[in-house]
Design an enzyme around this catalytic site. Sequence first.
Site, mmCIF file in Angstrom:
data_model
loop_
_atom_site.group_PDB
_atom_site.id
_atom_site.type_symbol
_atom_site.label_atom_id
_atom_site.label_comp_id
_atom_site.label_asym_id
_atom_site.label_seq_id
_atom_site.Cartn_x
_atom_site.Cartn_y
_atom_site.Cartn_z
ATOM 1 N N GLY A 1 29.889 -46.673 -3.539
ATOM 2 C CA GLY A 1 30.253 -45.487 -3.496
ATOM 3 C C GLY A 1 29.895 -44.665 -2.143
ATOM 4 O O GLY A 1 30.990 -44.143 -1.765
ATOM 5 N N THR A 2 29.200 -45.516 -1.250
ATOM 6 C CA THR A 2 29.019 -44.991 -0.125
ATOM 7 C C THR A 2 29.982 -45.344 0.932
ATOM 8 O O THR A 2 30.751 -44.558 1.677
ATOM 9 C CB THR A 2 27.712 -45.706 0.578
ATOM 10 N N ASN B 1 24.034 -34.991 -7.037
ATOM 11 C CA ASN B 1 23.278 -35.810 -7.260
ATOM 12 C C ASN B 1 21.752 -35.106 -7.282
ATOM 13 O O ASN B 1 20.889 -35.443 -7.934
ATOM 14 C CB ASN B 1 23.242 -37.026 -6.530
ATOM 15 N N GLN C 1 28.481 -38.917 -9.008
ATOM 16 C CA GLN C 1 27.544 -38.641 -10.206
ATOM 17 C C GLN C 1 28.598 -38.257 -11.510
ATOM 18 O O GLN C 1 28.048 -38.464 -12.555
ATOM 19 C CB GLN C 1 26.770 -37.617 -9.800
ATOM 20 N N ALA D 1 29.947 -47.715 -9.182
ATOM 21 C CA ALA D 1 29.826 -48.440 -10.703
ATOM 22 C C ALA D 1 28.407 -48.122 -11.080
ATOM 23 O O ALA D 1 28.414 -47.969 -12.473
ATOM 24 C CB ALA D 1 30.231 -49.743 -10.952
ATOM 25 N N HIS D 2 27.467 -48.333 -10.303
ATOM 26 C CA HIS D 2 25.800 -48.521 -10.785
ATOM 27 C C HIS D 2 25.398 -47.114 -11.040
ATOM 28 O O HIS D 2 24.254 -46.944 -11.897
ATOM 29 C CB HIS D 2 25.289 -49.020 -9.822
ATOM 30 N N THR E 1 38.113 -60.287 0.638
ATOM 31 C CA THR E 1 38.239 -60.695 -0.675
ATOM 32 C C THR E 1 37.412 -60.149 -1.790
ATOM 33 O O THR E 1 36.403 -59.877 -1.617
ATOM 34 C CB THR E 1 37.712 -62.213 -0.649
ATOM 35 N N CYS F 1 17.680 -41.725 -1.717
ATOM 36 C CA CYS F 1 17.959 -41.962 -0.434
ATOM 37 C C CYS F 1 16.802 -41.683 0.471
ATOM 38 O O CYS F 1 16.703 -41.840 1.502
ATOM 39 C CB CYS F 1 19.202 -41.652 0.227
HETATM 40 C C1 LIG Z 1 24.993 -42.738 -5.496
HETATM 41 C C2 LIG Z 1 25.689 -41.778 -4.789
HETATM 42 C C3 LIG Z 1 26.387 -42.262 -3.717
HETATM 43 C C4 LIG Z 1 26.372 -43.581 -3.029
HETATM 44 O O1 LIG Z 1 26.930 -44.352 -3.860
HETATM 45 P P1 LIG Z 1 26.382 -46.053 -3.798
HETATM 46 O O2 LIG Z 1 27.186 -46.872 -4.810
HETATM 47 O O3 LIG Z 1 24.781 -46.111 -4.100
HETATM 48 O O4 LIG Z 1 26.472 -46.351 -2.459
HETATM 49 C C5 LIG Z 1 27.480 -41.160 -3.166
HETATM 50 N N1 LIG Z 1 27.363 -40.073 -3.461
HETATM 51 C C6 LIG Z 1 26.741 -39.468 -4.782
HETATM 52 C C7 LIG Z 1 26.769 -38.018 -5.019
HETATM 53 C C8 LIG Z 1 25.734 -40.326 -5.330
HETATM 54 O O5 LIG Z 1 25.170 -40.069 -6.397
#
Ligand SMILES: *Cc1c(COP(=O)(O)O)cnc(C)c1O
Length: 394
Positions: free
Chosen positions: A75-76, A158, A186, A207-208, A244, A332
Amino acid sequence: MNASLDKIYFDYAATTPVDDRVVEAMLPYFTRQFGNPSSVHIFGQEAEAALEGARETIARLLGVSSSEIVFTGCGTESDNLALRGVAFERKLRYGADRILISPVEHHAVSHTARQLADHFGFRLEFLRVDSFGMVDPDYLQKIIDRDVAIVSVIHGNNEIGTINPVAELGQICRNYQVPFHVDAVQSAAHLPLKGLEDWCDLAAFGAHKFYGPKGVGALFIRKGTPILPMLTGGGQENGIRSGTQNVPYIVGMAKAFELAQTEGLKIHASLIQFRDRIISSVQDNIKGSHLTGHPTLRLANHASFVFEGVDGNQLLILLDAAGFACSSGSACKTGDPKPSEVLLAMGISPPLALGSLRVTVGKYTTQEDVEKFVSVLPLLVHKIRKMSLELKGR
Ligand SMILES: *Cc1c(COP(=O)(O)O)cnc(C)c1O
């Protein structure tokens, strides 16, 4: 299902366990079907089919074209690619050098915007939020102009759970042809996202946060959005993100997203019931407690508070010892004793902001878990207050 038996997990906003069906879907792509999707031979063709199948699944659920989905490493990375890629390209092409973000963004957005300002000559400006941490569209309307390179706003927050009026904000951006990025990391687990191209130009996913694996993400990029690639090389992902592709994780992400956007949304009512039970029990039983974020326009699984006269980190440690895994707001920030910028932006005082607690439930949470929690929390808050009074008294 908790990994550490007899421990109760209330930190689904930090990460989620991978759904068994997602693991199942991923497994063949580590071993038998290990090919590189760029290879010409049959191994490559099979991997490419899996990759494109995953892309189509996500695109279909969002109601967009599969050519508008780029897979990333998290996500980052999706947030970074959106901000940096669009800001650089809009500055190159049109000289647009202003960046507008809300003061309640995840660090993946706020620290990227800060770097663009500090090292690349962009002017960073903050939108306004109300005391619920909700972005004010009127203020955006007032300050936006064609010289803005990108506007970025978090969808479901978040830290405080508040859901922003993204459709309204996006319409304002569109009137000025300014790209609008939404951090949907989120919200993907909790809000229907079909048709998002009606209100945004870019949207980040990880995804997590929805029962998929860590270390894989996606960015929706609406066709025609100017964007400079941030990883250059073999030209994968339409030339926008070389490298890849992580085929098993991408397959897992698509499966997890499908589950989240179909059956995941169906358990909304029960998540809201757990959430509201936690909120009302805190409000009824703990004096000097305040809900942070919006009381109703908030993520279904998200309860967050500040407590007067309580050190949030201390509370987390006591909760952990009592068998409950919670958070102070953002994963974080662990080990960082500074008050949250998000809470400060909402007008919460620094000492009060240090007393924050986030409780996020998920699809494996039970009523029993919630009842255990609400019976223990007031005692722990009381204990901390008593200890700090005793220390002061000495
Ligand atoms: C967790 C989160 C991210 C970062 O995602 P990662 O996959 O952990 O790098 C970015 N934005 C929000 C709102 C999040 O909750």
